[in-house]
Scaffold this active site. Structure first.
Site, PDB file in Angstrom:
ATOM      1  CB  ALA A 207       4.801   2.177   4.254  1.00  0.00           C
ATOM      2  CG  ASP A 208       7.992   7.439   0.709  1.00  0.00           C
ATOM      3  OD1 ASP A 208       8.065   8.219   1.672  1.00  0.00           O
ATOM      4  OD2 ASP A 208       8.027   7.802  -0.481  1.00  0.00           O
ATOM      5  CB  VAL A 209       2.791   8.505  -0.147  1.00  0.00           C
ATOM      6  CG1 VAL A 209       1.893   9.038  -1.259  1.00  0.00           C
ATOM      7  CG2 VAL A 209       1.948   8.007   1.009  1.00  0.00           C
ATOM      8  CD1 TRP A 249      10.661   8.678  -3.245  1.00  0.00           C
ATOM      9  CD2 TRP A 249      12.378   9.158  -1.892  1.00  0.00           C
ATOM     10  NE1 TRP A 249      10.383   8.133  -2.013  1.00  0.00           N
ATOM     11  CE2 TRP A 249      11.411   8.419  -1.159  1.00  0.00           C
ATOM     12  CE3 TRP A 249      13.546   9.564  -1.237  1.00  0.00           C
ATOM     13  CZ2 TRP A 249      11.583   8.089   0.187  1.00  0.00           C
ATOM     14  CZ3 TRP A 249      13.710   9.235   0.100  1.00  0.00           C
ATOM     15  CH2 TRP A 249      12.746   8.502   0.796  1.00  0.00           C
TER      16      TRP A 249
END
Length: 257
Positions: A207-209, A249
């Site tokens: 769920a990481d933006v 990331w």
């Protein structure tokens, strides 16, 4: 370490990590502990061969592993620190999250000064267990985050939550559920903690933006991918979800410089 603050300077020399001690050289036993800490911090134990083999066959990861080859997950060996950082970062932007963390560290942490520069240690859970909610509210923490952080500090001070207890869980799901039983720790926070502190390569903060934005960029989409689309993409990343996330990331960093 052993009641003493030790300043380390970490660099590299040839193909080795070079650690220097600007103020004083610690004892042999302390040096061993420092080496173990750094070894864990940079996840040097993990053999990445199978990750790279998988990534070479993955259209999203292939250019990233070529660009960032050798990158390892930079961990947070301190369980309290990673929990606090994850809670601070909930539902706010990174800039303000860093501001709150700096205020927290400078208010409750110890420091060491060398050549005019001050270096801070993250506050201990023992110290934070003794403060009041208003102490954090005065730093612009929300009421809920203040309560969560102090509650976690108290749980850790009581010995009910330790890194060793997490490591003793039988599998990833039990570790995740154990963490999610703590007030303030949801699925994303649990996944982040297991990724950065326990360094479980299967941890996947789906769920990481940041993950969503990185995938949007890599796939050249005009929208963020859905959770179902990410699940489908990630079937190829099995057992290496954390590393796939970390490389994605890292690609965001290049977008901001």
């Amino acid at each position: 370490m052993d009641g003493q603050n030790i300043l380390c300077k970490i660099g590299h020399q040839s193909n080795s990590i070079k650690v220097e001690f600007p103020i004083h050289v610690p004892s042999e036993s302390a040096l061993e502990k420092i080496a173990q800490y750094i070894w864990q911090w940079f996840d040097l134990e993990k053999n990445l061969s199978s990750f790279y083999e998988m990534a070479q066959e993955d259209t999203i990861l292939q250019p990233l592993v070529k660009k960032y080859y050798g990158l390892r997950i930079i961990g947070m060996p301190d369980l309290f620190e990673v929990l606090v950082w994850a809670i601070i970062g909930q539902q706010i932007n990174l800039t303000f999250a860093y501001t709150l963390k700096r205020r927290f560290v400078e208010q409750f942490g110890e420091s060491l000064t060398f050549e005019g520069e001050t270096y801070w240690l993250f506050p201990t859970y023992e110290r934070v267990a003794a403060i009041q909610v208003d102490d954090l509210r005065n730093l612009q923490f929300t009421l809920r985050k203040s309560e969560y952080i102090i509650d976690i500090a108290k749980i850790m001070a009581s010995g009910q939550l330790t890194k060793e207890i997490l490591l003793q869980q039988e599998d990833f799901l039990k570790s995740k559920n154990f963490l999610m039983a703590i007030r303030g720790v949801g699925a994303w926070t649990a996944d982040y903690v297991l990724m950065k502190c326990i360094q479980d390569p299967t941890s996947f903060p789906i769920a990481d933006v940041g993950l969503h934005n990185a995938l949007k960029n890599q796939l050249a989409l005009n929208r963020k991918p859905t959770i179902e689309e990410i699940k489908s993409i990630a079937t190829h990343w099995k057992d290496w979800e954390a590393y796939a996330t970390f490389y994605l990331w890292r690609s965001l960093y290049d977008e901001t410089i």
